[in-house]
Design a protein around this motif. Sequence first.
Motif, mmCIF file in Angstrom:
data_model
loop_
_atom_site.group_PDB
_atom_site.id
_atom_site.type_symbol
_atom_site.label_atom_id
_atom_site.label_comp_id
_atom_site.label_asym_id
_atom_site.label_seq_id
_atom_site.Cartn_x
_atom_site.Cartn_y
_atom_site.Cartn_z
ATOM 1 N N ARG A 178 0.847 -1.383 0.028
ATOM 2 C CA ARG A 178 0.115 -0.117 0.032
ATOM 3 C C ARG A 178 1.016 1.286 0.025
ATOM 4 O O ARG A 178 1.947 1.297 0.650
ATOM 5 C CB ARG A 178 -0.943 0.187 1.356
ATOM 6 C CG ARG A 178 -1.945 1.297 1.153
ATOM 7 C CD ARG A 178 -2.767 1.511 2.379
ATOM 8 N NE ARG A 178 -3.528 2.642 1.990
ATOM 9 C CZ ARG A 178 -4.592 2.845 1.442
ATOM 10 N NH1 ARG A 178 -5.174 1.580 1.120
ATOM 11 N NH2 ARG A 178 -5.136 4.202 1.165
ATOM 12 N N GLN A 179 0.634 2.065 -0.960
ATOM 13 C CA GLN A 179 1.448 3.409 -0.905
ATOM 14 C C GLN A 179 0.671 4.504 -0.729
ATOM 15 O O GLN A 179 -0.434 4.806 -1.318
ATOM 16 C CB GLN A 179 2.176 3.430 -2.510
ATOM 17 C CG GLN A 179 2.747 4.761 -2.691
ATOM 18 C CD GLN A 179 3.671 4.721 -3.904
ATOM 19 O OE1 GLN A 179 4.597 4.853 -3.977
ATOM 20 N NE2 GLN A 179 2.818 4.553 -5.283
ATOM 21 N N LYS A 221 5.438 3.412 1.907
ATOM 22 C CA LYS A 221 5.004 2.050 1.125
ATOM 23 C C LYS A 221 5.085 0.804 2.227
ATOM 24 O O LYS A 221 6.150 0.593 2.645
ATOM 25 C CB LYS A 221 5.911 1.632 -0.177
ATOM 26 C CG LYS A 221 6.087 2.745 -1.063
ATOM 27 C CD LYS A 221 7.329 2.407 -2.111
ATOM 28 C CE LYS A 221 7.495 3.892 -2.933
ATOM 29 N NZ LYS A 221 6.992 3.813 -4.106
ATOM 30 N N THR A 258 3.607 5.674 -10.031
ATOM 31 C CA THR A 258 2.689 4.657 -9.436
ATOM 32 C C THR A 258 1.519 5.002 -8.775
ATOM 33 O O THR A 258 1.692 6.196 -7.733
ATOM 34 C CB THR A 258 3.642 3.715 -8.854
ATOM 35 O OG1 THR A 258 4.364 4.233 -7.775
ATOM 36 C CG2 THR A 258 4.497 3.058 -9.687
ATOM 37 N N ARG A 259 0.506 4.402 -8.599
ATOM 38 C CA ARG A 259 -0.664 4.526 -8.148
ATOM 39 C C ARG A 259 -0.574 4.794 -6.552
ATOM 40 O O ARG A 259 0.080 3.912 -5.935
ATOM 41 C CB ARG A 259 -1.703 3.493 -8.313
ATOM 42 C CG ARG A 259 -1.963 3.301 -9.575
ATOM 43 C CD ARG A 259 -3.292 2.536 -9.952
ATOM 44 N NE ARG A 259 -4.434 3.162 -9.384
ATOM 45 C CZ ARG A 259 -5.565 2.381 -9.072
ATOM 46 N NH1 ARG A 259 -5.791 1.023 -9.870
ATOM 47 N NH2 ARG A 259 -6.680 2.771 -8.537
ATOM 48 N N GLN A 260 -1.110 5.718 -5.934
ATOM 49 C CA GLN A 260 -0.902 6.133 -4.581
ATOM 50 C C GLN A 260 -2.532 5.751 -3.762
ATOM 51 O O GLN A 260 -3.458 5.873 -4.569
ATOM 52 C CB GLN A 260 -0.420 7.522 -4.575
ATOM 53 C CG GLN A 260 0.937 7.755 -4.775
ATOM 54 C CD GLN A 260 1.245 9.200 -5.644
ATOM 55 O OE1 GLN A 260 0.623 10.184 -5.127
ATOM 56 N NE2 GLN A 260 2.083 9.358 -6.541
ATOM 57 N N GLU A 268 4.155 -2.759 -8.894
ATOM 58 C CA GLU A 268 3.564 -1.444 -9.397
ATOM 59 C C GLU A 268 3.493 -0.456 -8.052
ATOM 60 O O GLU A 268 2.713 0.575 -8.456
ATOM 61 C CB GLU A 268 2.246 -1.765 -9.740
ATOM 62 C CG GLU A 268 2.059 -2.936 -11.058
ATOM 63 C CD GLU A 268 0.720 -3.384 -11.379
ATOM 64 O OE1 GLU A 268 -0.057 -3.101 -10.897
ATOM 65 O OE2 GLU A 268 0.741 -4.134 -12.614
ATOM 66 N N ARG A 269 4.037 -0.793 -6.949
ATOM 67 C CA ARG A 269 4.109 0.037 -5.920
ATOM 68 C C ARG A 269 5.618 0.550 -5.378
ATOM 69 O O ARG A 269 5.984 1.613 -5.001
ATOM 70 C CB ARG A 269 3.373 -0.626 -4.746
ATOM 71 C CG ARG A 269 1.700 -0.651 -5.036
ATOM 72 C CD ARG A 269 0.984 0.678 -5.638
ATOM 73 N NE ARG A 269 -0.181 0.376 -5.631
ATOM 74 C CZ ARG A 269 -0.753 0.058 -6.839
ATOM 75 N NH1 ARG A 269 -0.081 -0.015 -7.934
ATOM 76 N NH2 ARG A 269 -2.202 0.043 -7.061
#
Length: 419
Positions: A178-179, A221, A258-260, A268-269
Amino acid sequence: MGEQNWAGNVDYGAARLLRPTSVEQLQDMVRHAGRVRVVGSRHSFNELVSTPDTLISLAELPFDIEVGADGRTATVPGAATYGAVTAALHAHGLALPALASLPHISVAGACATGTHGSGDGVKGLASAVTAVEFVQADGALETLRRNDPEFAAAVVNLGAIGAVVRVTFDVVPAFDIRQDVYDDVQIGPYGDELLDALGQAYSVSLFSDFGSDRFTMAWLKRKVPSDGFAAPSPTWRGGPLADGARHPVPGQPPLGTTRQSTVGPWHERLPHFRLDVPPSSAGNELQSEFLVPRGQAPAAWRALLQVREVIAPLLQISEVRSIAGEEQWLSPAYARDSVGFHFTWVPDVVGVDLALTVLEPLLAQFDARPHWGKVFVTPVREVAHRYPRIADFAAVVHRRDPEGRFRNRFVEQVIGSHA
């Protein structure tokens, strides 16, 4: 020939560029090419790759991933990008424990320069390597494994032992991250609280524009669920959870990040940037990074803040990260847990060099080691003396390549006084 690095600040000066399509062809090229340097993703910012003779790109060698029978190792092409390798590993349900900010960099090149990710317990990218297969100066195909006495010189190698064609990694089961991003974070007065903050997640990146004592952003992260974290706190260190996607450089559109504020696969994080979006346009930045022993980091950061008027006018953003110590002799984190101070500069070569003449003597009192692939002005020979095993590294290089076929001026300066 006009071959340049990614940023356009270095002309490699090579007479020719060769692109073998097989290992056998590479072996033949090495036997007959004279002096050679191997070029990867061209993400180094100094003369590390430059040569007046032959450049060899391995990008056209076959791409194949071989997972070990026990599922604990994977062998990958050295020229492949981390982005391509990690996607393939994830498809097998496997992962690497650390990744750099950019997935666009090549495996062998990133390892050769001591590139790293972030996390108190996370070592540099080279530490996941268990074997390296390379074409050495006589054209022979050689493999060094972790139990070999020369292995500690073989991965963070500055391109000096040969052309790396395959790398074997230790791998772990795939995991989720989880970012979350927090704005305007206060961590001060930069004593132990800085080190505490850097250890608050699997990976922590603190960003500063040197406009104040506060950090513009913190990127956290966290492993899910092993870090025991599901929903983010609305604040962290006095800073609010970001209300939308962020780019590390304030004001830049976050299209390639990358998605936050979400959970997603490790590959991908852990990077800050996405593979499917090219990194910032060539020529838009220069980069420097300096690693100090972790215990010295608060004092080093306080010292940097004292010269912010030198840094801020040339800075796009600075990033502070923690790296676990590792065993590779030429890793900037060799034998010591470290904190890295990274600087993304505007593309002003003269101005950045002048700023570094202030920064580097200041950081030298904290035994800082520059990243091998970034911009620094301290003489390379002096930098080499900061590595306790430099003489051992030089001995391996001379034994593997007695005529200096894979060496250039940069490498000669690293090992010259230790030959």
